[in-house]
Design a protein around this motif. Structure first.
Motif, mmCIF file in Angstrom:
data_model
loop_
_atom_site.group_PDB
_atom_site.id
_atom_site.type_symbol
_atom_site.label_atom_id
_atom_site.label_comp_id
_atom_site.label_asym_id
_atom_site.label_seq_id
_atom_site.Cartn_x
_atom_site.Cartn_y
_atom_site.Cartn_z
ATOM 1 N N ALA A 155 32.767 92.729 3.141
ATOM 2 C CA ALA A 155 32.958 94.072 3.712
ATOM 3 C C ALA A 155 34.388 94.248 4.227
ATOM 4 O O ALA A 155 34.977 93.345 4.822
ATOM 5 C CB ALA A 155 31.965 94.309 4.836
ATOM 6 N N PHE A 167 33.081 97.656 9.269
ATOM 7 C CA PHE A 167 31.704 97.969 9.652
ATOM 8 C C PHE A 167 31.700 98.711 10.981
ATOM 9 O O PHE A 167 32.644 98.615 11.773
ATOM 10 C CB PHE A 167 30.804 96.726 9.703
ATOM 11 C CG PHE A 167 31.061 95.777 10.856
ATOM 12 C CD1 PHE A 167 30.581 96.035 12.136
ATOM 13 C CD2 PHE A 167 31.770 94.593 10.639
ATOM 14 C CE1 PHE A 167 30.797 95.145 13.179
ATOM 15 C CE2 PHE A 167 32.002 93.696 11.673
ATOM 16 C CZ PHE A 167 31.511 93.978 12.944
ATOM 17 N N LEU A 210 28.147 99.225 6.704
ATOM 18 C CA LEU A 210 29.232 98.450 6.129
ATOM 19 C C LEU A 210 30.187 99.363 5.370
ATOM 20 O O LEU A 210 29.784 100.408 4.862
ATOM 21 C CB LEU A 210 28.681 97.386 5.177
ATOM 22 C CG LEU A 210 27.843 96.265 5.792
ATOM 23 C CD1 LEU A 210 27.330 95.341 4.695
ATOM 24 C CD2 LEU A 210 28.636 95.477 6.829
#
Length: 256
Positions: free
Chosen positions: A60, A63, A238
Motif C-alpha cells: 500500500a 492508508f 488502503l
C-alpha cells in the motif's frame, strides 16, 4: 512534548493504541517462558501471510484508519475519535477529535515531527528522545516494517496463558526513556493477542476483522491504573488519496 504523549500515541495507533502515561496493570499473570520452536524471521513471514495474504497492506502507498476510543473510570466515561493517516515513505498524521472538533494532531514527516494543539492554538516541534520514540511508534505501523528493522534487540520465546500458546517478543528500541514493548502472538493464528508497554499500558486485541482485503485489529481492550479503554475501528481504507500538505505543520489563525 508533554509527558505521556508517546504512550498515548502508541495505544491509539496499535489499534494502539495506544491517552496519557499511567502506571499499568497486567491482565495476565506471570508465566513460564521456554525457547521458541521458530525463528524470528519465520514468525515474521507467517504473521504477514496470516494478516495480509495478498500483500495489499505491504504494498500500500497510503492508508486511513478511524477508530472510536471510549475511556471509562468508575462513573465517568468519555469518547473520542482517533484518525491515523499514512503515506509512503514515512509520513504519518494522527489526530484526536472530540465531538467532531480536532483537539491534538501529531505529524511525522521524514524525520521531523510537530504537535498541533488546537485548544491552545499552538504548533510545537518535537525533538530529541521524544522524536526518536515517535519514530519507533510510527515505524511499527509502516506497511514494510519488521520487528528487526524497528527495534535494537528482540528476544523471542514462547509461553502458555490460560491454556493458549503464544510466541512472546520482548522488544527494546534502545531509545532513551522508551520502555520495552512486549508482543504476545498466538501460535495458532499468528496474530497478536496482547501488547504491553512496560509500566505504561496493557492491551488485549479482542477481535480482528477483514477490511479492504487485510485482517486488522478491530476491537482493543486496555486497562491502566483503574482506567478502562476500548477502541473500535470504524473506517479503514488502503491507497487513500491524501494531500501532501497534510503532513506539514499548519499555520493556525490567531484567536481561534
Amino acid at each position: 512534548m508533554k509527558k505521556g504523549m508517546v504512550s498515548g500515541i502508541r495505544r491509539m495507533t496499535a489499534a494502539l493504541s495506544l491517552v496519557g502515561l499511567m502506571s499499568g496493570c497486567s491482565m495476565f499473570s506471570a508465566v513460564e517462558e521456554r525457547p521458541a520452536d521458530i525463528t524470528l524471521e519465520e514468525l515474521e513471514i507467517k504473521k504477514q501471510q496470516a494478516m495480509d495474504p495478498q500483500d495489499r497492506f505491504k504494498e500500500a502507498q497510503s492508508f486511513v484508519q478511524r477508530e472510536v476510543l471510549t475511556i471509562s473510570k468508575w462513573f465517568f466515561s468519555a469518547q473520542c475519535t482517533v484518525e491515523t493517516k499514512f503515506k509512503k515513505p514515512d509520513r504519518f498524521r494522527l489526530t484526536t477529535y472530540m465531538e467532531g472538533r480536532p483537539l491534538v494532531t501529531i505529524i511525522y514527516n521524514a524525520g521531523k515531527a510537530w504537535q498541533v494543539n488546537y485548544q491552545e492554538n499552538k504548533v510545537e516541534a518535537i525533538s530529541g528522545s521524544d522524536l526518536e520514540q515517535l519514530r519507533v511508534v510510527f515505524d511499527l505501523n509502516r506497511p514494510d516494517s519488521t520487528y528487526q528493522s524497528t527495534f535494537q534487540s528482540v528476544d523471542l520465546t514462547e509461553c502458555e496463558i490460560d491454556d493458549h500458546e503464544y510466541y512472546h517478543l520482548h522488544c527494546v528500541s534502545g531509545v532513551e526513556g522508551m520502555p520495552p514493548i512486549d508482543f504476545y502472538i498466538s501460535k495458532k493464528s499468528f496474530m497478536t493477542k496482547r501488547l504491553v508497554i512496560e509500566g505504561v499500558s496493557d492491551s488485549l486485541i479482542e477481535r480482528y476483522a477483514l477490511e479492504d482485503d487485510v485482517i486488522i485489529p478491530q476491537e482493543i481492550l486496555g486497562e491502566q491504573d483503574g482506567v478502562t479503554t476500548r477502541s473500535k475501528v470504524v473506517y479503514y481504507k488502503l491507497n487513500a488519496i491524501i494531500n501532501d500538505n497534510e503532513f506539514l505543520p499548519p499555520t493556525l489563525k490567531s484567536g481561534r
